[in-house]
Design a protein around this motif. Structure first.
Motif, PDB file in Angstrom:
ATOM      1  N   PRO A 293      -8.007   4.554  -7.356  1.00  0.00           N
ATOM      2  CA  PRO A 293      -7.149   3.433  -6.943  1.00  0.00           C
ATOM      3  C   PRO A 293      -7.900   2.174  -6.512  1.00  0.00           C
ATOM      4  O   PRO A 293      -7.257   1.194  -6.121  1.00  0.00           O
ATOM      5  CB  PRO A 293      -6.387   4.020  -5.758  1.00  0.00           C
ATOM      6  N   VAL A 294      -9.238   2.159  -6.576  1.00  0.00           N
ATOM      7  CA  VAL A 294     -10.007   1.065  -5.972  1.00  0.00           C
ATOM      8  C   VAL A 294      -9.664  -0.290  -6.585  1.00  0.00           C
ATOM      9  O   VAL A 294      -9.363  -1.260  -5.887  1.00  0.00           O
ATOM     10  CB  VAL A 294     -11.514   1.352  -6.052  1.00  0.00           C
ATOM     11  N   SER A 295      -9.714  -0.390  -7.918  1.00  0.00           N
ATOM     12  CA  SER A 295      -9.446  -1.684  -8.562  1.00  0.00           C
ATOM     13  C   SER A 295      -8.007  -2.136  -8.353  1.00  0.00           C
ATOM     14  O   SER A 295      -7.745  -3.324  -8.129  1.00  0.00           O
ATOM     15  CB  SER A 295      -9.761  -1.607 -10.060  1.00  0.00           C
ATOM     16  N   ALA A 296      -7.063  -1.196  -8.425  1.00  0.00           N
ATOM     17  CA  ALA A 296      -5.659  -1.554  -8.197  1.00  0.00           C
ATOM     18  C   ALA A 296      -5.456  -2.048  -6.771  1.00  0.00           C
ATOM     19  O   ALA A 296      -4.706  -3.005  -6.532  1.00  0.00           O
ATOM     20  CB  ALA A 296      -4.764  -0.352  -8.482  1.00  0.00           C
ATOM     21  N   ALA A 297      -6.126  -1.428  -5.807  1.00  0.00           N
ATOM     22  CA  ALA A 297      -6.028  -1.875  -4.418  1.00  0.00           C
ATOM     23  C   ALA A 297      -6.645  -3.267  -4.255  1.00  0.00           C
ATOM     24  O   ALA A 297      -6.115  -4.109  -3.524  1.00  0.00           O
ATOM     25  CB  ALA A 297      -6.715  -0.863  -3.502  1.00  0.00           C
ATOM     26  N   LEU A 306      -7.438   1.359   0.519  1.00  0.00           N
ATOM     27  CA  LEU A 306      -8.171   2.228  -0.397  1.00  0.00           C
ATOM     28  C   LEU A 306      -9.273   1.493  -1.148  1.00  0.00           C
ATOM     29  O   LEU A 306     -10.083   2.115  -1.835  1.00  0.00           O
ATOM     30  CB  LEU A 306      -7.208   2.881  -1.392  1.00  0.00           C
ATOM     31  N   ALA A 307      -9.317   0.176  -1.029  1.00  0.00           N
ATOM     32  CA  ALA A 307     -10.383  -0.602  -1.682  1.00  0.00           C
ATOM     33  C   ALA A 307     -11.594  -0.790  -0.782  1.00  0.00           C
ATOM     34  O   ALA A 307     -12.618  -1.307  -1.228  1.00  0.00           O
ATOM     35  CB  ALA A 307      -9.849  -1.967  -2.107  1.00  0.00           C
ATOM     36  N   SER A 319     -10.536   5.747   0.799  1.00  0.00           N
ATOM     37  CA  SER A 319      -9.846   6.379  -0.329  1.00  0.00           C
ATOM     38  C   SER A 319     -10.207   7.851  -0.446  1.00  0.00           C
ATOM     39  O   SER A 319      -9.352   8.709  -0.702  1.00  0.00           O
ATOM     40  CB  SER A 319     -10.198   5.635  -1.626  1.00  0.00           C
ATOM     41  N   LEU A 320     -11.485   8.177  -0.259  1.00  0.00           N
ATOM     42  CA  LEU A 320     -11.930   9.570  -0.327  1.00  0.00           C
ATOM     43  C   LEU A 320     -11.270  10.402   0.770  1.00  0.00           C
ATOM     44  O   LEU A 320     -10.803  11.527   0.517  1.00  0.00           O
ATOM     45  CB  LEU A 320     -13.454   9.639  -0.194  1.00  0.00           C
ATOM     46  N   ILE A 321     -11.217   9.872   1.980  1.00  0.00           N
ATOM     47  CA  ILE A 321     -10.644  10.617   3.103  1.00  0.00           C
ATOM     48  C   ILE A 321      -9.140  10.801   2.924  1.00  0.00           C
ATOM     49  O   ILE A 321      -8.603  11.895   3.147  1.00  0.00           O
ATOM     50  CB  ILE A 321     -10.960   9.893   4.428  1.00  0.00           C
ATOM     51  N   VAL A 322      -8.454   9.752   2.494  1.00  0.00           N
ATOM     52  CA  VAL A 322      -6.993   9.849   2.294  1.00  0.00           C
ATOM     53  C   VAL A 322      -6.668  10.869   1.198  1.00  0.00           C
ATOM     54  O   VAL A 322      -5.771  11.707   1.355  1.00  0.00           O
ATOM     55  CB  VAL A 322      -6.412   8.466   1.943  1.00  0.00           C
ATOM     56  N   ALA A 323      -7.399  10.806   0.087  1.00  0.00           N
ATOM     57  CA  ALA A 323      -7.151  11.745  -1.012  1.00  0.00           C
ATOM     58  C   ALA A 323      -7.396  13.184  -0.569  1.00  0.00           C
ATOM     59  O   ALA A 323      -6.616  14.089  -0.896  1.00  0.00           O
ATOM     60  CB  ALA A 323      -8.047  11.400  -2.198  1.00  0.00           C
ATOM     61  N   THR A 324      -8.469  13.406   0.180  1.00  0.00           N
ATOM     62  CA  THR A 324      -8.776  14.753   0.659  1.00  0.00           C
ATOM     63  C   THR A 324      -7.734  15.219   1.663  1.00  0.00           C
ATOM     64  O   THR A 324      -7.345  16.399   1.677  1.00  0.00           O
ATOM     65  CB  THR A 324     -10.172  14.782   1.300  1.00  0.00           C
ATOM     66  N   LEU A 325      -7.249  14.309   2.495  1.00  0.00           N
ATOM     67  CA  LEU A 325      -6.220  14.668   3.475  1.00  0.00           C
ATOM     68  C   LEU A 325      -4.939  15.128   2.787  1.00  0.00           C
ATOM     69  O   LEU A 325      -4.321  16.125   3.185  1.00  0.00           O
ATOM     70  CB  LEU A 325      -5.931  13.465   4.379  1.00  0.00           C
TER      71      LEU A 325
END
Length: 428
Positions: A293-297, A306-307, A319-325
């Motif tokens: 999601p980095v570029s979209a953010a 997330l960017a 972004s890594l932490i949110v996805a893992t959560l």
């Protein structure tokens, strides 16, 4: 700082493709298609060659973090880009719960205490998720070293087993070739498609790849070739070494065939290789989930946080932490009997939602090449357009094979993202 070499990019692709699926699919195919599953592997590999060519082409020309989102945005506009990143991100963050569950399932075969306790399995799954998340926060180079090691520890035993197994090959085991009828071919392809999830992996962390576009294109095609070999040869070996009825009822079909040809010690090695493969796949998809999601953010059409990049390590740590959560929370569904069916449905949804970005990517290649052809004069780039059309048709056919029920749910997931897009768009 760019940290992903050509070998690292290849290892990321192979690791994301050749996970636990290669060790379990022969059993599913034996049940659903019989020996016809070998042809399903060949058809899927042929179809994904065109998908790989599309990603290699676009990854070379648009080396920006996000991969499928970037391609859809460039060719089809912001809304198509949002749909692509929404479906892809959903697939990755939810799919990681399924991947870690599969890894723990293999590990419990070596630990009676683990096999007898849901709590132990849950704790181990959480520990694996968050440990690999931390490794990915510390930098892509560390993650790439893990992927390179996993690739060799996974692929080499599979190919060695395949070579030995061919000496025990019995053509009689391939008859009847299509016991479920030739119509089961599309079912076989639909089962195998999720094994090829990851063919696009080198395009997602594009800005962290050394040599950018050139490296991405080469890595995609090499990764496709290595992954396909690691799929096809063991599948053919299993089908030829043991009668179809045996792998159809086995939880470890390749280990069964290895034990039959070489001995129990070979089955143990294959089981360890399956665990290593699962860990590599989990590591690779955590890396992907953080970068999808980095570029979209950055563009303002996804969650802005997330960017953010870590000030020291340069990784998308939020972004890594949110996805893992999200994956961590999803694990709770697996350990509740009443929601097990829901969890299985979500896993199938994650498979199908990986196909939508492929569909948009093939359409993007077709559109961009057609634009270029029209600008340069009629006829330019027609070969690439044909490749994109074939890739689009194959992905569409694969989505049909997954079935109407899951397709309906996937459609609802896509529609559920529209209010988010409206919110992001109007706020911006």
């Amino acid at each position: 700082m760019r940290g992903l070499s050509l070998l690292g990019a290849v290892a990321l692709i192979v690791g994301n493709m050749v996970g636990t699926s290669v060790y379990t699919l022969p059993a599913l195919l034996a049940r659903e298609t019989g020996p016809l599953g070998i042809l399903a592997w060949v058809v899927t590999a042929a179809g994904y060659l065109f998908v790989a060519l599309v990603y290699a082409s676009l990854g070379t020309r648009y080396p920006e973090t996000g991969g499928p989102y970037v391609f859809a945005r460039e060719a089809l506009g912001e809304f198509a880009g949002f749909q692509s990143v929404w479906a892809y991100w959903f697939s990755a963050v939810v799919g990681n719960a399924a991947i870690v569950t599969g890894v723990v399932g293999y590990i419990e075969g070596f630990s009676p205490a683990l096999a007898g306790s849901e709590m132990y399995r849950f704790v181990l799954a959480q520990a694996l998720l968050w440990t690999l998340c931390l490794i990915n926060v510390l930098g892509i180079r560390i993650s790439a070293r893990i992927q390179i090691s996993v690739m060799f520890l996974n692929v080499v035993p599979l190919l060695l087993f395949s070579i030995v197994a061919f000496f025990y090959f019995e053509p009689a085991n391939l008859t009847p070739f299509a016991p479920k009828g030739w119509g089961s071919l599309v079912t076989g392809v639909a089962l195998i498609v999720w094994a090829y999830s990851g063919i696009e992996s080198a395009t997602v962390p594009a800005e962290e790849v050394r040599g950018t576009g050139h490296t991405i294109g080469r890595a995609t095609l090499i990764g496709y070739a290595v992954g396909t070999a690691a799929f096809l040869f063991p599948a053919l070996a299993v089908a030829g070494v043991v009668p179809n009825a045996e792998p159809a009822t086995s939880a470890r079909p390749i280990a069964l065939a290895a034990e039959r040809t070489v001995g129990p010690w070979a089955a143990t090695i294959i089981a360890f290789a399956a665990i290593i493969a699962g860990l590599g796949t989990l590591n690779g998809w955590i890396l992907m989930a953080g970068r999808i999601p980095v570029s979209a953010a950055r563009d303002g059409i996804f969650f802005p946080a997330l960017a953010r990049l870590h000030p020291r390590y340069g990784t998308p740590h939020v972004s890594l932490i949110v996805a893992t959560l999200i994956g961590s929370i999803s694990l709770g569904l697996y350990f509740t009997d009443t929601t097990l069916g829901v969890f299985d449905t979500i896993v199938l949804l994650s498979v199908l939602t990986t196909l939508l970005p492929h569909l948009y990517t093939a359409a993007a290649e077709w559109m961009l090449r057609r634009r270029g052809a029209l600008a340069a004069g009629a006829g330019g780039g027609w070969r690439t357009q044909v490749i994109a059309i074939i890739a689009f048709a194959f992905v569409l056919w694969s989505m049909y094979g997954i079935g109407a029920t899951i397709t309906r749910w996937a459609f609802l997931v896509i529609l559920a993202g529209i209010p988010l897009y409206i919110g992001f768009k109007t706020r911006r």
